[in-house]
Design a protein around this motif. Structure first.
Motif, PDB file in Angstrom:
ATOM      1  N   VAL A  24       0.840  -1.199   0.000  1.00 48.56           N
ATOM      2  CA  VAL A  24       0.000   0.000   0.000  1.00 48.56           C
ATOM      3  C   VAL A  24       0.876   1.252   0.000  1.00 48.56           C
ATOM      4  O   VAL A  24       0.643   2.193  -0.761  1.00 48.56           O
ATOM      5  CB  VAL A  24      -0.963   0.001   1.211  1.00 48.56           C
ATOM      6  CG1 VAL A  24      -1.637   1.355   1.372  1.00 48.56           C
ATOM      7  CG2 VAL A  24      -2.004  -1.095   1.068  1.00 48.56           C
ATOM      8  N   VAL A  25       1.897   1.268   0.834  1.00 47.16           N
ATOM      9  CA  VAL A  25       2.788   2.435   0.918  1.00 47.16           C
ATOM     10  C   VAL A  25       3.516   2.645  -0.413  1.00 47.16           C
ATOM     11  O   VAL A  25       3.650   3.781  -0.882  1.00 47.16           O
ATOM     12  CB  VAL A  25       3.785   2.279   2.085  1.00 47.16           C
ATOM     13  CG1 VAL A  25       4.859   3.347   2.033  1.00 47.16           C
ATOM     14  CG2 VAL A  25       3.049   2.335   3.416  1.00 47.16           C
ATOM     15  N   ALA A  26       3.960   1.574  -1.031  1.00 50.26           N
ATOM     16  CA  ALA A  26       4.650   1.689  -2.320  1.00 50.26           C
ATOM     17  C   ALA A  26       3.706   2.250  -3.380  1.00 50.26           C
ATOM     18  O   ALA A  26       4.103   3.120  -4.165  1.00 50.26           O
ATOM     19  CB  ALA A  26       5.196   0.330  -2.746  1.00 50.26           C
ATOM     20  N   GLU A  27       2.469   1.796  -3.405  1.00 49.51           N
ATOM     21  CA  GLU A  27       1.488   2.305  -4.367  1.00 49.51           C
ATOM     22  C   GLU A  27       1.204   3.782  -4.107  1.00 49.51           C
ATOM     23  O   GLU A  27       1.105   4.585  -5.043  1.00 49.51           O
ATOM     24  CB  GLU A  27       0.189   1.495  -4.291  1.00 49.51           C
ATOM     25  CG  GLU A  27      -0.901   1.981  -5.219  1.00 49.51           C
ATOM     26  CD  GLU A  27      -0.513   1.942  -6.685  1.00 49.51           C
ATOM     27  OE1 GLU A  27      -0.960   2.838  -7.435  1.00 49.51           O
ATOM     28  OE2 GLU A  27       0.240   1.045  -7.097  1.00 49.51           O
ATOM     29  N   GLN A  28       1.079   4.158  -2.846  1.00 49.45           N
ATOM     30  CA  GLN A  28       0.843   5.559  -2.520  1.00 49.45           C
ATOM     31  C   GLN A  28       2.033   6.422  -2.932  1.00 49.45           C
ATOM     32  O   GLN A  28       1.841   7.539  -3.422  1.00 49.45           O
ATOM     33  CB  GLN A  28       0.563   5.719  -1.029  1.00 49.45           C
ATOM     34  CG  GLN A  28      -0.796   5.186  -0.622  1.00 49.45           C
ATOM     35  CD  GLN A  28      -1.047   5.276   0.864  1.00 49.45           C
ATOM     36  OE1 GLN A  28      -0.121   5.426   1.661  1.00 49.45           O
ATOM     37  NE2 GLN A  28      -2.302   5.185   1.253  1.00 49.45           N
ATOM     38  N   ALA A  29       3.237   5.929  -2.769  1.00 53.11           N
ATOM     39  CA  ALA A  29       4.425   6.679  -3.180  1.00 53.11           C
ATOM     40  C   ALA A  29       4.414   6.902  -4.694  1.00 53.11           C
ATOM     41  O   ALA A  29       4.737   8.005  -5.169  1.00 53.11           O
ATOM     42  CB  ALA A  29       5.692   5.954  -2.749  1.00 53.11           C
ATOM     43  N   ARG A  30       4.032   5.887  -5.448  1.00 55.64           N
ATOM     44  CA  ARG A  30       3.936   6.042  -6.907  1.00 55.64           C
ATOM     45  C   ARG A  30       2.863   7.071  -7.271  1.00 55.64           C
ATOM     46  O   ARG A  30       3.065   7.908  -8.150  1.00 55.64           O
ATOM     47  CB  ARG A  30       3.634   4.697  -7.578  1.00 55.64           C
ATOM     48  CG  ARG A  30       4.823   3.745  -7.613  1.00 55.64           C
ATOM     49  CD  ARG A  30       4.547   2.529  -8.477  1.00 55.64           C
ATOM     50  NE  ARG A  30       3.518   1.658  -7.927  1.00 55.64           N
ATOM     51  CZ  ARG A  30       3.747   0.682  -7.044  1.00 55.64           C
ATOM     52  NH1 ARG A  30       4.974   0.438  -6.618  1.00 55.64           N
ATOM     53  NH2 ARG A  30       2.749  -0.067  -6.599  1.00 55.64           N
ATOM     54  N   GLU A  31       1.737   7.011  -6.587  1.00 55.56           N
ATOM     55  CA  GLU A  31       0.649   7.948  -6.861  1.00 55.56           C
ATOM     56  C   GLU A  31       1.060   9.381  -6.506  1.00 55.56           C
ATOM     57  O   GLU A  31       0.780  10.321  -7.258  1.00 55.56           O
ATOM     58  CB  GLU A  31      -0.605   7.543  -6.071  1.00 55.56           C
ATOM     59  CG  GLU A  31      -1.812   8.408  -6.326  1.00 55.56           C
ATOM     60  CD  GLU A  31      -2.435   8.204  -7.697  1.00 55.56           C
ATOM     61  OE1 GLU A  31      -3.359   8.969  -8.029  1.00 55.56           O
ATOM     62  OE2 GLU A  31      -2.012   7.312  -8.446  1.00 55.56           O
ATOM     63  N   ILE A  32       1.729   9.562  -5.398  1.00 52.72           N
ATOM     64  CA  ILE A  32       2.203  10.896  -5.006  1.00 52.72           C
ATOM     65  C   ILE A  32       3.189  11.425  -6.037  1.00 52.72           C
ATOM     66  O   ILE A  32       3.130  12.597  -6.424  1.00 52.72           O
ATOM     67  CB  ILE A  32       2.820  10.865  -3.601  1.00 52.72           C
ATOM     68  CG1 ILE A  32       1.713  10.675  -2.559  1.00 52.72           C
ATOM     69  CG2 ILE A  32       3.626  12.131  -3.319  1.00 52.72           C
ATOM     70  CD1 ILE A  32       2.220  10.380  -1.160  1.00 52.72           C
ATOM     71  N   ALA A  33       4.090  10.596  -6.504  1.00 54.61           N
ATOM     72  CA  ALA A  33       5.062  11.021  -7.518  1.00 54.61           C
ATOM     73  C   ALA A  33       4.342  11.423  -8.801  1.00 54.61           C
ATOM     74  O   ALA A  33       4.674  12.441  -9.419  1.00 54.61           O
ATOM     75  CB  ALA A  33       6.065   9.904  -7.785  1.00 54.61           C
ATOM     76  N   ARG A  34       3.351  10.643  -9.201  1.00 58.14           N
ATOM     77  CA  ARG A  34       2.587  10.954 -10.411  1.00 58.14           C
ATOM     78  C   ARG A  34       1.852  12.281 -10.250  1.00 58.14           C
ATOM     79  O   ARG A  34       1.895  13.144 -11.135  1.00 58.14           O
ATOM     80  CB  ARG A  34       1.593   9.833 -10.708  1.00 58.14           C
ATOM     81  CG  ARG A  34       0.823   9.991 -12.014  1.00 58.14           C
ATOM     82  CD  ARG A  34      -0.195   8.874 -12.215  1.00 58.14           C
ATOM     83  NE  ARG A  34      -1.291   8.956 -11.268  1.00 58.14           N
ATOM     84  CZ  ARG A  34      -2.340   9.785 -11.401  1.00 58.14           C
ATOM     85  NH1 ARG A  34      -2.416  10.592 -12.431  1.00 58.14           N
ATOM     86  NH2 ARG A  34      -3.298   9.796 -10.507  1.00 58.14           N
ATOM     87  N   LEU A  35       1.199  12.464  -9.124  1.00 61.59           N
ATOM     88  CA  LEU A  35       0.455  13.698  -8.890  1.00 61.59           C
ATOM     89  C   LEU A  35       1.387  14.907  -8.795  1.00 61.59           C
ATOM     90  O   LEU A  35       1.046  15.996  -9.267  1.00 61.59           O
ATOM     91  CB  LEU A  35      -0.389  13.568  -7.625  1.00 61.59           C
ATOM     92  CG  LEU A  35      -1.552  12.573  -7.719  1.00 61.59           C
ATOM     93  CD1 LEU A  35      -2.181  12.361  -6.349  1.00 61.59           C
ATOM     94  CD2 LEU A  35      -2.583  13.024  -8.730  1.00 61.59           C
ATOM     95  N   THR A  36       2.556  14.715  -8.210  1.00 62.11           N
ATOM     96  CA  THR A  36       3.535  15.797  -8.124  1.00 62.11           C
ATOM     97  C   THR A  36       3.976  16.237  -9.513  1.00 62.11           C
ATOM     98  O   THR A  36       4.089  17.439  -9.792  1.00 62.11           O
ATOM     99  CB  THR A  36       4.747  15.357  -7.275  1.00 62.11           C
ATOM    100  OG1 THR A  36       4.288  15.009  -5.964  1.00 62.11           O
ATOM    101  CG2 THR A  36       5.787  16.445  -7.162  1.00 62.11           C
TER     102      THR A  36
END
Length: 66
Positions: A24-36
């Motif tokens: 879950v944390v890894a997926e959230q990190a990818r999503e945050i990077a994409r949104l950034t």
């Protein structure tokens, strides 16, 4: 069920929970990077639009109710 077996089962469940949370944390990190990246692109696009139009940047405009 003896104490050792019960502890081994609890450890196995905890290991599974840690793995799930890690995913879950890894997926959230990818999503945050994409949104950034998207926010950065939008900010660049807006800066270009403001520079081309010569209008007052939206952030510097007074709200209509003032």
């Amino acid at each position: 069920m003896d104490r050792q077996q019960a502890l081994e089962e609890r450890v196995a469940h905890l290991q599974k929970a840690v793995e799930d949370l890690s995913d879950v944390v890894a997926e959230q990190a990818r999503e945050i990077a994409r949104l950034t990246r998207h926010v950065g692109l939008l900010m660049e696009r807006e800066a270009e639009r403001e520079a081309e139009g010569g209008a007052i940047p939206l952030a510097d405009q007074r709200p209509p109710h003032w």
